[in-house]
Design an enzyme around this catalytic site. Structure first.
Site, short mmCIF file in Angstrom:
data_model
loop_
_atom_site.label_atom_id
_atom_site.label_comp_id
_atom_site.label_asym_id
_atom_site.label_seq_id
_atom_site.Cartn_x
_atom_site.Cartn_y
_atom_site.Cartn_z
N ARG A 119 0.81 -1.23 0.00
CA ARG A 119 0.00 0.00 0.00
C ARG A 119 0.84 1.27 0.00
NH1 ARG A 119 -3.03 -2.98 3.89
NH2 ARG A 119 -4.75 -4.06 2.86
N HIS A 246 -2.23 14.67 -26.49
CA HIS A 246 -2.16 13.29 -26.00
C HIS A 246 -3.35 12.44 -26.43
CE1 HIS A 246 1.12 14.93 -23.69
NE2 HIS A 246 1.35 13.78 -23.09
#
Lengths: 358, 358
Positions: A119, A246
């Site tokens: 995590r 993009h």
């Protein structure tokens, strides 16, 4: 050394820009680090692996070294699992630090591994391509590709430092310099008309790797990107303008297979398409479209896109993360130095596609 | 309806606890949602899928339904990729919402998919096991297992709501009720001696699914967990105490293969081992160790651990995320209602292992 500060909810950190920074990496490793994991690829490791290992050895922390295959084609879930298995088998813990030495692919996948291993553990970006130095290493976007779309799996996760050594660009292939310059001129196009004009004047110096010109271009690019990211870390608004070119670029990369065109090349071409679309939809003056086309040409990037057919273009662009409810959103320029995000009518898009492909 | 508020840096949200909450899920779906993805498993979907689909249909949003195989053995990177592929193929975008309907496995893997798909989309936890209702659905820990360790890949990522329907526990196997009660009594052991005593008195009511007793136990558990998570979302300190029994428990699960013992059963047994270790190292009174052993027995969980051999135990426990620099950290109890995190001498650990296995 020049320093750019980045302040986001997810973390505050410094970007250090200087020659020979690879020799000083130990100063970026926090005192309480239990072990260091150096991740690089088969191209960069032979060039800079020894320098970096020597410089990290000053910390006297255990060092684990992982060399991955080189290329966008390996920025996937399989390589990611290779990293996880390596980290677990070496007993890497929550107080370890990952050092990502390489271009955007190494930075993105190592950063994503750092974001998700246990995590989240700390990581440092040491970008070795111009594109990574001015764009992907800054701002905390980490990701891997999915077969159905580029960067579809990822996290916003900030590094604890970005260390940019301008000397390493000397060993970079010319094509990669061109690809990196595409992101440099992007900042001028969306945020800073003066910087765009500076790039027009200095493009030959930049391509010749003039150290002062390069250092200034990297510093200014990082500064502009840091401003945007500090305001909108998680791309709920403003940050989306960094995606100029993009939407088109990602479609090119997906259609041709990752790595056929370099990311920066696809973005360079995509920015010319976005300029044409801006002219069509927002009335960006023809003169500005030509300045953009000329500068993209001057940096050495393609300005004519592959002909995928309009339907395929639209299908691929719909997978873009900016899409909402099936509507494609584009970053467009009302003028050079200013950007907006919006949807466009299908006819306008079709027209521009037909004009910008070969 | 009873409500518990969770406030973390990563998000503020409410836990709603009530009967028949499945019928009111539409109220948790934000207005600007583009589509809803319902993720459940082959056990829960036939029981509650229709009710939930009907209740979500009130929103008039497009609904995509994904049914995964049931069990901890499927909480892995492969199933995760099945989810990503589903989301991409359905054109799920950043304004979509994932609804996780199921136990801890569904919540953990769906939450992790939500955390990482397009760098994060919104999700709602609808836990259908007692364990998920009192523990895994609250606090934003999401994860999948790696073959080398449980929950090793994950993210801290908060849901936008947790909707707990106490009625669904009626269809839960008795063994799962016992496993869930292990986490309930854990909160008493680490934070609230009065709640521990209340559990001792009400254990038969809880096992018989008395609605008032259950509702109170769920509410108090969520409240205690929310307190801890609000103080320490990313487990830099305090939050680690929620792992009481988990260092032993995870070793059991990894050694026997995920799913042989239920997670709560392994934790129940691990809490007895942690109590013995607390007696050995911190002087927890024998009387308290016996109260703990008796209550774990009374809720229907095992109190004798499998004999893996000391070396194997230690090797497996070292993979725990609390480990630092190869040292295993344990959550220990100076007394019932109070917890500390610390390392222990190897002899003490060996002694306790030999006493608590069969």
């Amino acid at each position: 050394m020049s320093i750019v500060h980045v302040n986001t909810e997810g973390g505050r950190y410094a970007i250090h820009i200087a020659p020979r920074i690879l020799q000083q990496l130990a100063t970026s490793i926090p005192e309480n680090t239990t072990s260091i994991v150096l991740i690089s690829n088969t191209t960069v490791m032979p060039l800079y692996g020894e320098i970096v290992k020597r410089s990290l050895s000053v910390t006297a922390k255990p060092l684990h070294v992982l060399e991955l295959p080189d290329g966008e084609a390996f920025k996937n879930l399989e390589t990611l699992n290779t990293i996880y298995t390596f980290l677990l088998s070496k007993g890497v813990d929550r107080k370890s630090v990952i050092v990502a030495l390489g271009g955007g692919v190494i930075g993105d996948i190592s950063g994503y591994a750092a974001a998700t291993y246990m995590r989240g553990i700390r990581f440092i970006q040491v970008p070795t391509t111009l594109l990574a130095q001015v764009d992907s290493s800054v701002g905390g976007k980490t990701a891997v590709n999915h077969t159905l779309g580029k960067n579809m799996i990822g996290a916003f996760y900030q590094p604890i430092a970005v260390d940019i050594d301008v000397d390493v660009l000397k060993t970079l292939p010319e094509r990669e310099i061109s690809a990196g310059l595409a992101e440099v001129i992007k900042y001028g196009m969306i945020l800073d008309a003066d910087f765009f004009a500076w790039c027009e004047e200095n493009v030959q110096k930049l391509r010749a790797l003039d150290p002062d010109a390069l250092s200034y271009a990297i510093h200014r690019s990082c500064e502009l990107k840091a401003q945007v990211v500090s305001e909108d870390e998680k791309e709920t608004g403003l940050r989306a303008i960094l995606n100029l070119g993009h939407t088109f670029g990602h479609a090119i990369e997906t259609a041709l297979g990752y790595g056929t065109w370099l990311h920066g090349e696809a973005v360079g071409c995509g920015m010319v398409q976005a300029a044409e679309l801006s002219a069509q939809v927002l009335g960006l003056p023809r003169e500005d479209v030509e300045r953009i086309r000329n500068l993209v040409t001057a940096i050495g990037c393609p300005v004519v896109a592959p002909n995928l057919g309009t339907n395929k273009w639209i299908e691929l662009m719909k997978i873009d993360k900016k899409s909402e409810g099936g509507k494609i959103k584009f970053v467009l320029l009302p003028k050079i130095g200013e950007a907006v995000v919006r949807t466009v009518p299908n006819e306008d898009l079709g027209l521009v596609l037909s004009k910008t492909v070969k």
